[in-house]
Scaffold this motif. Structure first.
Motif, mmCIF file in Angstrom:
data_model
loop_
_atom_site.group_PDB
_atom_site.id
_atom_site.type_symbol
_atom_site.label_atom_id
_atom_site.label_comp_id
_atom_site.label_asym_id
_atom_site.label_seq_id
_atom_site.Cartn_x
_atom_site.Cartn_y
_atom_site.Cartn_z
ATOM 1 N N GLU A 281 0.823 -1.208 0.000
ATOM 2 C CA GLU A 281 0.000 0.000 0.000
ATOM 3 C C GLU A 281 0.862 1.265 0.000
ATOM 4 O OE1 GLU A 281 -0.019 -1.757 4.244
ATOM 5 O OE2 GLU A 281 -0.162 -2.477 2.173
ATOM 6 N N LEU B 185 2.149 1.756 -3.447
ATOM 7 C CA LEU B 185 1.102 2.293 -4.309
ATOM 8 C C LEU B 185 0.944 3.797 -4.093
ATOM 9 C CD1 LEU B 185 -1.136 2.096 -6.339
ATOM 10 C CD2 LEU B 185 -2.586 1.018 -4.610
ATOM 11 N N CYS C 23 -7.365 7.332 -3.634
ATOM 12 C CA CYS C 23 -6.181 7.255 -2.772
ATOM 13 C C CYS C 23 -6.579 7.174 -1.304
ATOM 14 C CB CYS C 23 -5.237 8.417 -3.031
ATOM 15 S SG CYS C 23 -5.862 10.014 -2.503
ATOM 16 N N VAL D 220 -6.652 3.582 -0.466
ATOM 17 C CA VAL D 220 -5.288 3.070 -0.281
ATOM 18 C C VAL D 220 -4.761 3.466 1.097
ATOM 19 C CG1 VAL D 220 -2.958 2.986 -1.227
ATOM 20 C CG2 VAL D 220 -4.915 3.261 -2.769
ATOM 21 N N TRP E 120 -6.342 1.239 3.632
ATOM 22 C CA TRP E 120 -5.673 -0.066 3.543
ATOM 23 C C TRP E 120 -4.359 -0.023 4.327
ATOM 24 C CZ3 TRP E 120 -2.912 -1.827 -1.569
ATOM 25 C CH2 TRP E 120 -2.397 -3.113 -1.404
#
Length: 259
Positions: free
Chosen positions: A79, A82, A166, A169, A172
């Motif tokens: 994560e 990313l 986002c 994310v 996460w």
């Protein structure tokens, strides 16, 4: 339209047993049917009509053959990698995201997923049902989430359609930091949702709705009718199954081709 930009997260845990057994620098470089796993993924994405520019988050010291892809730095978790990629990529949205240990990914899966992306979604997750997986591979064992009377397994395939994604994310990443403190995760999910999940009364739609509230963005799920979509490679038995599946395919085919 030039197609969705795609990102492959190609990190790996230090001392990964699969990599060690194969003598590879990283799990994503473990050979599979004559190619590193990550190369299968990149070549499949390159062959998909819905995909445009490619990027890969991978350690600097790892060399890659195959399609041209923008190299991006790795962080200490998928994560985080990313989020870093979203900062480095120019105009990243919409972005298709997958992982370097998903060599059974096919063009058909990608095209099905991209065609099914809901217009009202900020972020989309691909899932395969236990019914689909069990019918094709009754011997395989997967981790399933029971939702509305059906089990679902993640497919390591996501779409971030807008900048609001986002926030999913980031959620996460936050939940990942508390994975050893389940009470904190339970608190974030909420007792009502947990109770419905435990009783088997939480539907997939309700789960996505709750996730949307938690992430403050619109999260949707797309079910894929492909058992192999849920089969990444984490251990020796996964590798053997992937090799058996690839052996049944035409060896003259490129990874992204279909029979």
């Amino acid at each position: 339209m030039s197609g969705h930009q795609a990102l492959v997260l190609a990190g790996g845990r230090p001392g990964d047993p699969l990599a060690a057994a194969a003598g590879a620098e990283s799990k994503v470089l473990v050979p599979l049917a004559g190619r590193p796993m990550v190369q299968w993924v990149l070549e499949t994405l390159e062959a998909a009509p819905s995909i445009g520019p490619l990027a890969v988050a991978i350690a600097d010291e790892h060399s890659l053959a195959g399609p041209e892809a923008t190299r991006l730095p790795l962080s200490d978790s998928p994560e985080a990698s990313l989020l870093t990629a979203l900062e480095h990529l120019e105009a990243p949205y919409p972005l298709i995201v997958t992982t370097g240990d998903h060599p059974l990914l096919s063009v058909e899966m990608i095209e099905h997923f991209c065609a099914a992306l809901p217009e009202d979604a900020d972020a989309v997750v691909a899932l395969a049902s236990a019914s689909v997986i069990g019918a094709a591979y009754p011997e395989t064992r997967r981790t399933y989430y029971r939702l509305g009377g059906e089990g679902y397994s993640g497919c390591n395939l996501f779409a971030l359609r807008t900048p609001a994604a986002c926030r999913l994310v980031a959620l996460w990443a936050e939940l990942g930091r508390h994975r050893k403190q389940p009470w904190r995760i339970a608190s974030a999910v909420g007792p009502g949702t947990l109770a419905r999940f435990a009783l088997g009364r939480l539907s997939l739609q309700a789960a996505m709705a709750r996730l949307s509230v938690m992430a403050d963005c619109r999260v949707r799920a797309v079910e894929l009718p492909f058992a192999e979509a849920a089969m990444d490679v984490d251990k020796a038995s996964d590798l053997a199954l992937a090799e058996a599946i690839l052996a049944r395919r035409d060896p003259a085919m490129r990874p992204g081709d279909t029979p």
